[in-house]
Design a protein around this motif. Structure first.
Motif, PDB file in Angstrom:
ATOM      1  N   ILE A  33       0.842  -1.197   0.000  1.00 24.73           N
ATOM      2  CA  ILE A  33       0.000   0.000   0.000  1.00 24.73           C
ATOM      3  C   ILE A  33       0.874   1.243   0.000  1.00 24.73           C
ATOM      4  N   ILE A  34       0.598   2.101  -0.942  1.00 24.12           N
ATOM      5  CA  ILE A  34       1.366   3.343  -1.052  1.00 24.12           C
ATOM      6  C   ILE A  34       0.555   4.483  -0.438  1.00 24.12           C
ATOM      7  N   ASP A  35       1.144   5.158   0.523  1.00 20.99           N
ATOM      8  CA  ASP A  35       0.469   6.273   1.197  1.00 20.99           C
ATOM      9  C   ASP A  35       1.163   7.589   0.892  1.00 20.99           C
ATOM     10  N   ARG A  36       0.489   8.639   1.301  1.00 28.63           N
ATOM     11  CA  ARG A  36       1.136   9.947   1.254  1.00 28.63           C
ATOM     12  C   ARG A  36       1.526  10.318   2.680  1.00 28.63           C
ATOM     13  N   PRO A  37       2.812  10.498   2.931  1.00 26.39           N
ATOM     14  CA  PRO A  37       3.232  10.869   4.282  1.00 26.39           C
ATOM     15  C   PRO A  37       2.696  12.255   4.640  1.00 26.39           C
ATOM     16  N   PHE A  88       9.590   2.372   7.424  1.00 25.54           N
ATOM     17  CA  PHE A  88       8.952   2.871   6.204  1.00 25.54           C
ATOM     18  C   PHE A  88       9.962   2.963   5.076  1.00 25.54           C
ATOM     19  N   ILE A  89       9.440   2.872   3.855  1.00 18.36           N
ATOM     20  CA  ILE A  89      10.244   3.224   2.687  1.00 18.36           C
ATOM     21  C   ILE A  89       9.616   4.482   2.098  1.00 18.36           C
ATOM     22  N   ASN A  90      10.428   5.516   1.979  1.00 17.97           N
ATOM     23  CA  ASN A  90       9.913   6.785   1.455  1.00 17.97           C
ATOM     24  C   ASN A  90      10.397   7.024   0.035  1.00 17.97           C
ATOM     25  N   PHE A  91       9.492   7.556  -0.760  1.00 18.74           N
ATOM     26  CA  PHE A  91       9.802   7.820  -2.167  1.00 18.74           C
ATOM     27  C   PHE A  91       9.773   9.316  -2.440  1.00 18.74           C
ATOM     28  N   PHE A  92      10.790   9.771  -3.150  1.00 20.34           N
ATOM     29  CA  PHE A  92      10.839  11.181  -3.546  1.00 20.34           C
ATOM     30  C   PHE A  92      10.708  11.253  -5.063  1.00 20.34           C
ATOM     31  N   ILE A  93       9.779  12.052  -5.512  1.00 23.15           N
ATOM     32  CA  ILE A  93       9.459  12.113  -6.940  1.00 23.15           C
ATOM     33  C   ILE A  93      10.086  13.359  -7.555  1.00 23.15           C
ATOM     34  N   LYS A  94      10.549  13.197  -8.796  1.00 22.88           N
ATOM     35  CA  LYS A  94      11.166  14.325  -9.496  1.00 22.88           C
ATOM     36  C   LYS A  94      10.116  15.359  -9.903  1.00 22.88           C
ATOM     37  N   ASN A  95      10.556  16.599  -9.947  1.00 22.58           N
ATOM     38  CA  ASN A  95       9.656  17.665 -10.387  1.00 22.58           C
ATOM     39  C   ASN A  95       9.145  17.426 -11.804  1.00 22.58           C
TER      40      ASN A  95
END
Length: 557
Positions: A33-37, A88-95
């Motif tokens: 499940i992917i959440d928004r922190p 947790f594993i956190n993902f950072f998305i490119k602009n």
RNA sequence: GCCCCUGUAGCUCAGUGGAUAGAGCAAUGGUUUCCUAAACCAUGUGUCGCGUGUUCGAUUCACGCCAGGGGUACCA
């Protein structure tokens, strides 16, 4: 939303890969499940899968996360993946990803915000359905407002939706109402006539009596006979319904279908349904009335279907036929009824109807909105047609305004027994969240107006130079709306979108404060155009939201 | 009695099986030669009604209790 699926897939693939290479033990099923922190430092998205798997794998979340992250390669959208305690594993998305999404919003318009939840099912949304025995009062406003916005949300969610108002024009209340009306008319045409006790003593009935009398040329000395009595009743009904329609129209509430209860009695339809149930041993006679055998279907009591005194159907009786009609004649895949909490006792009864006709009970959903406690300056207002303490929706609109009224109702969960203080609503109107949202919209309009007078062309401006924090946050927020609409549709709730509108408005105001859009300086020409493109798209999105909420979109305030 | 809803900041209300529980209003102080000051910035508040359980983790789920509201018709 696609990005969530993508990330979920990346993680799942990684886990499977690790299982093949024996770095992780084999686990049958897991759901990533992917959440928004909540906090920006935690990235754009996150998953708790290391915590979930820790016990099954008998490994520490940190270890699991490390193994998962190892297999995830960064790509066009993904800039950074990191473990964070406790698991947790956190993902950072490119602009770049968000710039592309913004372009999609611009090219696809409203389509960008649609989802496929409904799979083209035929859905009926029945709401308001107030007896035509007088004007709509404030107690009816909540369901009306919620229903009308839910309609728009469900339409965006791939349902074919039909809005229906069920007109109870055949029941006992109607009979009492008509009696009261006729008493009022007798009073008008006969000076010496004294009304003793009537069921509907409200003043609006006097006005209605006058109106009807005038239209039918009844005056002092006129006589009532079966012929003009019939005319009086049908005219009064159409006037009352017309008034209800006008009120709803003002409140921005529309319907596709107005269904008369009396139609269910045509061609013996109702009788046939009762007969069918009798054949199935579900209707029996007792004390000269006909009863539905609810106890056989799990209810505590049996319910009267046909009254003993006049042989007429009860409310529940016609509801049998009505729901038969909904599901088996008109064949709706899904029916949502929005009721006030005072109808709560009816819920289990309706489900027993479905049982009787062997209709899957998942096809019917009932939203009960809790009662609204109307106050005036802290004092509760008790409503009763009898005591004529009746605030109509028309009055509410005059006092508080449609936009504020809608926003207040939409922003609360239907489960809340909300307070609505008329005085406070008026008093705070200038500080009301509703105007905050609209003001943000008006501001964006204002910028666009200025840009037009300066003839700045911006529709294809380069978005990559938008790197200010407040610009990025705004763009990210815009791309979040599809999730909100899906959530509203899934939960059949409207208040998530009002919350979202506030959050978006806030980001727009922040952006406005920190990022000067229109500039006459040559070196800022490109930035100016890019920001205008963002402003225009933000304006469009906020406009969609205001439309869903059924509120006006002021270009100036 | 039975059924349903609610109990989160001074008020009105969001929120969620996770990482520091939020918003608006109200309060205090500040910001305007510049695209709308109905705006912005800064400052503070919580035994998430109480208890037990489930869980690695509960404000969130389950059960019990307390409090408030609604319902419990041959009305709709």
């Amino acid at each position: 939303m696609k990005i969530k699926r993508l990330l979920s897939q990346l993680v799942s693939d990684s886990i499977i890969e690790s299982q093949v290479s024996k770095k992780l033990p084999t686990i049958d099923n897991f759901d990533v499940i992917i959440d928004r922190p909540k906090i920006a430092e935690h990235g754009d998205f996150s998953t708790n899968i290391p915590l979930v798997l820790a016990k099954k794998c008998k490994m520490s979340p940190q270890k699991i996360a490390d193994i998962i992250i190892e297999n995830i390669s960064l790509n066009k959208s993904l800039s950074y993946v990191a473990f964070a305690n406790p698991g947790f594993i956190n993902f950072f998305i490119k602009n770049d990803y968000f710039y592309d999404e913004l372009k999609k919003i611009q090219s696809q318009g409203l389509d960008y915000f649609k989802n496929t939840l409904g799979r083209k099912q035929k859905l009926q949304l029945e709401f308001v359905s107030v007896n035509p025995t007088g004007p709509l009062h404030v107690g009816h406003a909540r369901g009306a407002v919620i229903g009308s916005s839910l309609y728009k949300i469900l339409k965006l969610s791939d349902y074919y939706v039909e809005r229906e108002y069920y007109i109870n024009d055949a029941g006992n209340q109607m009979r009492l109402f008509n009696q009261s009306l006729i008493e009022r008319i007798k009073e008008l045409i006969n000076e010496n006539y004294h009304i003793e006790d009537i069921s509907y003593p409200g003043e609006y009935l006097i006005d209605l009596a006058k109106d009807v009398s005038k239209k039918l040329s009844l005056s002092k000395g006129s006589q009532l006979n079966s012929k003009n009595l019939e005319k009086i009743i049908s005219l009064a009904l159409s006037i009352t319904i017309n008034n209800i329609k006008n009120t709803l129209e003002k409140l921005n509430v529309k319907f596709d279908s107005w269904f008369n209860e009396s139609n269910l009695l045509d061609d013996n339809f109702f009788q046939k349904i009762v007969k069918k149930l009798s054949d199935d041993q579900l209707v029996f006679i007792k004390d000269e009335a006909k009863w539905f055998k609810g106890t056989k279907l799990g209810l505590e009591d049996d319910i009267v279907v046909i009254r003993s005194d006049d042989g007429g159907p009860t409310y529940f009786g016609t509801d049998l036929a009505y729901h038969y009609n909904k599901f088996l004649i008109r064949k709706f895949d899904k029916v949502i009824n929005i009721w006030g909490a005072d109808h709560h006792s009816h819920v289990s009864r309706i489900y027993s109807i479905l049982k009787a006709f062997e209709i899957n009970n998942e096809k019917l959903e009932i939203i009960l909105n809790q009662i609204v406690n109307f106050k005036n300056d802290g004092n509760s207002l008790k409503f009763s047609k009898r005591n004529n303490v009746l605030v109509t929706i028309d009055e509410l609109i005059d006092e508080v305004g449609v936009d504020a009224c809608r926003f207040i109702f939409l922003s609360r969960s239907p489960d809340t027994q909300m307070d609505f203080d008329l005085k406070l609503a008026k008093l705070q109107s200038s500080e009301n969240p509703v105007y905050y949202v609209q003001y943000a919209y008006a501001r964006m309009c204002s910028i666009i107006r200025t840009a037009k007078t300066k003839q700045i062309n911006f529709s294809n401006a380069n978005l990559n130079i938008l790197t200010h924090n407040d610009e990025i946050n705004l763009i990210k927020k815009l791309t979040q709306l599809p999730e909100i609409i899906l959530k509203c549709a899934q939960l059949r709730q409207t208040h998530h979108i009002t919350n979202f509108s506030m959050e978006l408005a806030k980001l727009l105001q922040k952006f406005y404060e920190s990022c000067r859009v229109i500039s006459d300086k040559e070196e800022e020409k490109h930035l100016s155009a890019s920001r205008l493109r963002l402003v225009e798209n933000s304006r469009l999105v906020l406009g969609y939201i205001l439309e869903i909420m059924g509120m006006s979109k002021p270009e100036k305030m």
